[in-house]
Scaffold this active site. Structure first.
Site, PDB file in Angstrom:
ATOM      1  N   CYS A  59       0.852  -1.188   0.000  1.00 36.15           N
ATOM      2  CA  CYS A  59       0.000   0.000   0.000  1.00 36.15           C
ATOM      3  C   CYS A  59       0.890   1.241   0.000  1.00 36.15           C
ATOM      4  O   CYS A  59       1.761   1.386   0.853  1.00 36.15           O
ATOM      5  CB  CYS A  59      -0.876  -0.019   1.243  1.00 36.15           C
ATOM      6  SG  CYS A  59      -1.772   1.510   1.488  1.00 36.15           S
ATOM      7  N   GLU A  88      10.005  -0.811 -10.509  1.00 36.61           N
ATOM      8  CA  GLU A  88       8.800  -0.826 -11.358  1.00 36.61           C
ATOM      9  C   GLU A  88       7.530  -0.478 -10.585  1.00 36.61           C
ATOM     10  O   GLU A  88       6.616  -1.293 -10.451  1.00 36.61           O
ATOM     11  CB  GLU A  88       8.674  -2.181 -12.056  1.00 36.61           C
ATOM     12  CG  GLU A  88       9.789  -2.413 -13.047  1.00 36.61           C
ATOM     13  CD  GLU A  88       9.542  -3.613 -13.971  1.00 36.61           C
ATOM     14  OE1 GLU A  88       8.793  -4.518 -13.602  1.00 36.61           O
ATOM     15  OE2 GLU A  88      10.131  -3.613 -15.071  1.00 36.61           O
ATOM     16  N   CYS A 125      -4.127   0.286  -4.610  1.00 42.64           N
ATOM     17  CA  CYS A 125      -4.632  -0.291  -3.372  1.00 42.64           C
ATOM     18  C   CYS A 125      -5.952   0.389  -3.024  1.00 42.64           C
ATOM     19  O   CYS A 125      -6.073   1.608  -3.159  1.00 42.64           O
ATOM     20  CB  CYS A 125      -3.606  -0.076  -2.264  1.00 42.64           C
ATOM     21  SG  CYS A 125      -4.172  -0.618  -0.654  1.00 42.64           S
ATOM     22  N   GLU A 129      16.971  -2.236 -17.677  1.00 44.27           N
ATOM     23  CA  GLU A 129      16.954  -3.696 -17.789  1.00 44.27           C
ATOM     24  C   GLU A 129      16.694  -4.100 -19.229  1.00 44.27           C
ATOM     25  O   GLU A 129      15.991  -3.405 -19.964  1.00 44.27           O
ATOM     26  CB  GLU A 129      15.827  -4.312 -16.949  1.00 44.27           C
ATOM     27  CG  GLU A 129      15.936  -4.135 -15.466  1.00 44.27           C
ATOM     28  CD  GLU A 129      14.728  -4.738 -14.746  1.00 44.27           C
ATOM     29  OE1 GLU A 129      14.066  -5.621 -15.310  1.00 44.27           O
ATOM     30  OE2 GLU A 129      14.450  -4.301 -13.615  1.00 44.27           O
ATOM     31  N   GLU A 141      12.280 -16.760 -11.504  1.00 43.73           N
ATOM     32  CA  GLU A 141      13.092 -16.322 -12.635  1.00 43.73           C
ATOM     33  C   GLU A 141      14.293 -17.213 -12.907  1.00 43.73           C
ATOM     34  O   GLU A 141      15.271 -16.779 -13.517  1.00 43.73           O
ATOM     35  CB  GLU A 141      13.484 -14.859 -12.425  1.00 43.73           C
ATOM     36  CG  GLU A 141      12.244 -13.985 -12.561  1.00 43.73           C
ATOM     37  CD  GLU A 141      12.459 -12.525 -12.244  1.00 43.73           C
ATOM     38  OE1 GLU A 141      13.311 -12.221 -11.393  1.00 43.73           O
ATOM     39  OE2 GLU A 141      11.743 -11.691 -12.835  1.00 43.73           O
ATOM     40  N   LYS A 142      14.205 -18.473 -12.493  1.00 43.72           N
ATOM     41  CA  LYS A 142      15.388 -19.332 -12.650  1.00 43.72           C
ATOM     42  C   LYS A 142      15.734 -19.602 -14.105  1.00 43.72           C
ATOM     43  O   LYS A 142      16.866 -19.931 -14.422  1.00 43.72           O
ATOM     44  CB  LYS A 142      15.226 -20.646 -11.870  1.00 43.72           C
ATOM     45  CG  LYS A 142      14.054 -21.507 -12.266  1.00 43.72           C
ATOM     46  CD  LYS A 142      13.993 -22.719 -11.338  1.00 43.72           C
ATOM     47  CE  LYS A 142      12.791 -23.606 -11.620  1.00 43.72           C
ATOM     48  NZ  LYS A 142      11.505 -22.928 -11.338  1.00 43.72           N
ATOM     49  N   PHE A 143      14.769 -19.429 -14.997  1.00 45.59           N
ATOM     50  CA  PHE A 143      15.089 -19.631 -16.415  1.00 45.59           C
ATOM     51  C   PHE A 143      15.181 -18.330 -17.198  1.00 45.59           C
ATOM     52  O   PHE A 143      15.280 -18.334 -18.427  1.00 45.59           O
ATOM     53  CB  PHE A 143      14.081 -20.587 -17.061  1.00 45.59           C
ATOM     54  CG  PHE A 143      14.136 -21.966 -16.462  1.00 45.59           C
ATOM     55  CD1 PHE A 143      15.341 -22.675 -16.440  1.00 45.59           C
ATOM     56  CD2 PHE A 143      13.017 -22.540 -15.885  1.00 45.59           C
ATOM     57  CE1 PHE A 143      15.413 -23.930 -15.860  1.00 45.59           C
ATOM     58  CE2 PHE A 143      13.084 -23.799 -15.308  1.00 45.59           C
ATOM     59  CZ  PHE A 143      14.281 -24.496 -15.296  1.00 45.59           C
TER      60      PHE A 143
HETATM   61  C1  GLA Z   1      11.135  -6.679 -14.497  1.00 47.70           C
HETATM   62  C2  GLA Z   1      11.698  -6.569 -13.098  1.00 47.70           C
HETATM   63  C3  GLA Z   1      12.861  -7.461 -12.850  1.00 47.70           C
HETATM   64  C4  GLA Z   1      12.688  -8.796 -13.503  1.00 47.70           C
HETATM   65  C5  GLA Z   1      12.414  -8.611 -14.966  1.00 47.70           C
HETATM   66  C6  GLA Z   1      12.295  -9.920 -15.716  1.00 47.70           C
HETATM   67  O1  GLA Z   1      11.575  -5.751 -15.365  1.00 47.70           O
HETATM   68  O2  GLA Z   1      12.030  -5.254 -12.768  1.00 47.70           O
HETATM   69  O3  GLA Z   1      13.036  -7.587 -11.450  1.00 47.70           O
HETATM   70  O4  GLA Z   1      11.627  -9.450 -12.883  1.00 47.70           O
HETATM   71  O5  GLA Z   1      11.219  -7.925 -15.107  1.00 47.70           O
HETATM   72  O6  GLA Z   1      12.100  -9.719 -17.087  1.00 47.70           O
HETATM   73 ZN    ZN Z   2      -3.891   1.174   0.693  1.00 47.42          ZN
END
Ligand code: GLA
Ligand code: ZN
Length: 655
Positions: A113, A148, A153, A305, A353-355
């Site tokens: 929140c 991100e 909420c 990213e 996200e292991k792959f």
């Molecule tokens: C987002 C997130 C990251 C990761 C990537 C995977 O951009 O910020 O932490 O999870 O996606 O693509």
């Molecule tokens: Zn809230």
């Protein structure tokens, strides 16, 4: 920050603290990959504060020191994107309440929140602890605030904050009732406490309320970000902050958020090599985002990213083919990026996200394709250091306005099957990009001076003050392009009374008579009256009928009751001119249209027409020539392999 391009990755050593050998190797390999910055500890809260009030920062100190000793800077994250389980358990208010008023359980991330005083306080304590310990470390060059930002909420605290925000905006309940036209369906409010955020169990008919809720959510998100920023700056006043933003993200007005940060950045995950799009189309779609993130601050940004290989969350997570990581990295730089970073440095062993691709995979090797190409890009970025800080020349601007999008897409109207605001913008952008014209994005608060061309697609919500700016822009010699479904409502989403497009009739030299929604695939044929226009085109999505009041029709509809009505018109407005497009046309139409509009108005990045798939981009004194195609290309004497980029400094090839 100038003088070099940044190359790096999200670095999550908290996942590897039981493997000191790996942490050692990381730094060694980063040097080989020409990494000079990492975003550190984005999701490290449970390691930084394993129990309430028990701050464990020594591991991070040794990581930062080791990186610094190796010449690698740190973009230090505040870990507020994911909170520890103990906090979610002890303080339920930090967990979000969904629109159906159900509080979430602990899990996942980026779901706290933004209003909760407890969460803000916990974040303050954490951020200030980090700032005290690391804020003056010479290796810390930037703060990565949370991750991100997004989502909403609906808890009681947020409802109250929404009501307070409304009081602030409108002054009184009468003001709210007026702005939302609450007489409709007997919705007059007599007490602020009656106002609730939109819900599947409640309100979804008051467009004004829904629009204001979206504005509030955006405001509250930015307010939370500012809270974090100011907590850090209380300890380190000179701290620089950035946030990582997202592709076509709807939930935050990034123009507003950008005012509060030092550096814009975004996370770029196009699916390259998909069968439904040409490589050039994917490149243009990505370029459009780069230009948006350049524009929100009007200065270089970071691609915070991207994947060096593949994601793991797309319907098919395609691997980048050989050369694509380098192509896409250089493309970001061409459009104004001063940093190219990956998610993530080292591939996780377990969980979601292991792959997901990473610079270092589970094999830990440095002789595989991903690592080798990443290192190669790092080397190229070092060679391109003179590009760092370089600004882009102002040429054309496209209006992309979040409030307009929110209002237009929420409205029940002539086409509820999707209006495709981004799709409309893309057609204009792509045509300009293919013509080698640099594009910025602006909103209704922006200053239009310096631009030669302003394109305002689907400006359904047109504020009076912005209509005034557009009129002045054309009067003073600018070229303006306006489309169907513009100038319909004011900033409260109340329909303008009288003729429309409101505020632009004299400038466009025409007025709207009717508008009709088209089904997918349904179009109306249009034909050219002007020899420079395509001989015919198909108008779809929404087709407008307009009456000319001084404008010259360049194309007209040729069928149905639309026949004879202008499909494309031009009007001399003072020292400039204004074009009007009555429908959405097929992509090729725009290339021809903008070739006509831009001729003698703007200087393309490359002096001659380029083969299909080759794009030219100018960034200050640098020109990038990109082969966005799977086949070799020839441009004059320059042979470009698939995905190859040539870079020129003041006409001389430097890469
Ligand atoms: C987002 C997130 C990251 C990761 C990537 C995977 O951009 O910020 O932490 O999870 O996606 O693509
Ligand atoms: Zn809230």
């Amino acid at each position: 920050m100038n003088g070099r391009l940044w190359h790096g990755a999200d670095y999550n050593p908290d996942q590897w603290l039981d493997r000191p050998d790996i942490l050692e190797r990381d730094v060694e390999m980063m040097r080989k990959a020409h990494v000079n910055v990492v975003s550190l500890g984005i999701f490290a809260w449970s390691t930084l504060e394993p129990r309430e009030g028990d701050y464990q920062l020594d591991w991070m100190a040794s990581v930062i020191d080791r990186l610094y000793a190796a010449g690698i800077s740190v973009d230090l994250a505040t870990p507020s994107g994911a909170r520890p389980a103990w906090m979610a358990q002890k303080y339920p208010e930090v967990r979000r309440v969904n629109a159906d008023r159900v509080r979430q359980l602990f899990g996942d991330r980026q779901n706290h929140c933004y209003t909760s005083p407890v969460y803000r306080e916990k974040v303050r304590l954490m951020d200030q602890t980090l700032a005290r310990r690391f804020g003056r470390h010479p290796g810390v060059v930037m703060w990565h605030i949370s991750n991100e930002f997004g989502g909403e909420c609906h808890c009681a605290l947020c409802q109250q904050a929404f009501r307070d925000w409304l009081k602030d905006r409108y002054g009184s309940l009468e003001g709210v009732n007026r702005a939302w036209n609450t007489k409709f369906w007997s919705h007059d409010y007599t007490d602020f406490a009656q106002i609730e955020s939109p819900s599947p169990q409640g309100e979804h008919a008051m467009h004004g309320l829904i629009l204001d809720w979206k504005r509030f959510v955006s405001h509250q998100t930015t307010d939370f970000m500012k809270w974090e920023r100011d907590c850090i700056r209380e300890i380190v006043p000179e701290a620089k902050v950035c946030v990582n933003m997202m592709y076509r993200f709807d939930g935050v007005d990034y123009f507003d958020m950008a005012k509060e940060i030092d550096l814009a950045s975004w996370d770029s995950y196009p699916t390259w090599h998909k069968p439904t799009q040409t490589l050039e189309e994917t490149a243009i779609d990505t370029a459009m985002m780069h230009d948006l993130f350049y524009s929100i601050k009007g200065q270089p940004f970071w691609q915070m990213e991207c994947t060096p290989s593949m994601t793991n969350w797309q319907s098919v997570s395609k691997n980048k083919k050989p050369g694509m990581n380098i192509f896409s990295g250089l493309q970001a730089v061409a459009h104004g990026a001063d940093g190219v970073l990956y998610f993530q440095w080292r591939q996780s062993r377990g969980a979601f996200e292991k792959f997901h691709g990473a610079v270092v995979g589970h094999d830990g090797r440095e002789d595989n394709r991903v690592f080798v190409e990443t290192a190669k890009l790092g080397e190229l970025l070092e060679r391109l250091a003179p590009v760092a800080g370089e600004r882009k020349e102002k040429q054309a601007a496209i209006v992309h306005d979040w409030s307009n999008k929110w209002a237009m897409e929420e409205a029940q109207g002539p086409r509820n099957a999707g209006l495709g605001y981004w799709e409309e913008i893309t057609r204009h952008y792509a045509a300009l990009a293919r013509n080698g014209i640099g594009v910025d994005f602006v909103n209704q608060d922006s200053d239009l001076s310096g631009y030669k061309l302003v394109v305002a697609p689907m400006l359904y919500m047109l504020r009076e003050d912005f209509a005034e700016k557009l009129r002045a822009f054309a009067e003073q010699g600018g070229t303006l392009v306006v489309t169907y479904w513009s100038g319909v409502v004011d900033e409260s989403d109340l329909c303008y009374l009288g003729d429309t497009p409101h505020g632009l009739i004299d400038t466009l030299g025409l007025r709207r008579l009717e508008i009709d929604g088209m089904f997918d695939g349904e179009t109306r044929r249009c034909v050219a009256l002007d020899p420079a226009m395509p001989r015919s085109a198909q108008g779809g999505t929404l087709c407008e009928v307009a009456a000319l009041e001084g404008a010259t029709p360049l194309m007209v509809y040729d069928e149905d009751y639309f026949k004879g009505s202008p499909a494309v018109a031009m009007h001399e407005a003072g020292a400039g001119r204004a074009y009007y497009l009555a429908a959405r046309f097929e992509p090729d139409f725009y290339k021809a249209f903008y070739a006509r509009v831009c001729d003698a108005l703007l200087t393309p990045a490359w002096p001659k027409p380029l083969p299909d798939g080759v794009l030219a981009v100018r960034r200050g004194r640098f020109t990038f020539l990109e082969n966005a195609s799977d086949v070799p290309a020839q441009v004059d004497e320059i042979a470009l392999a698939p995905y190859e980029t040539a870079v020129f400094e003041a006409g001389e090839r430097i890469l």
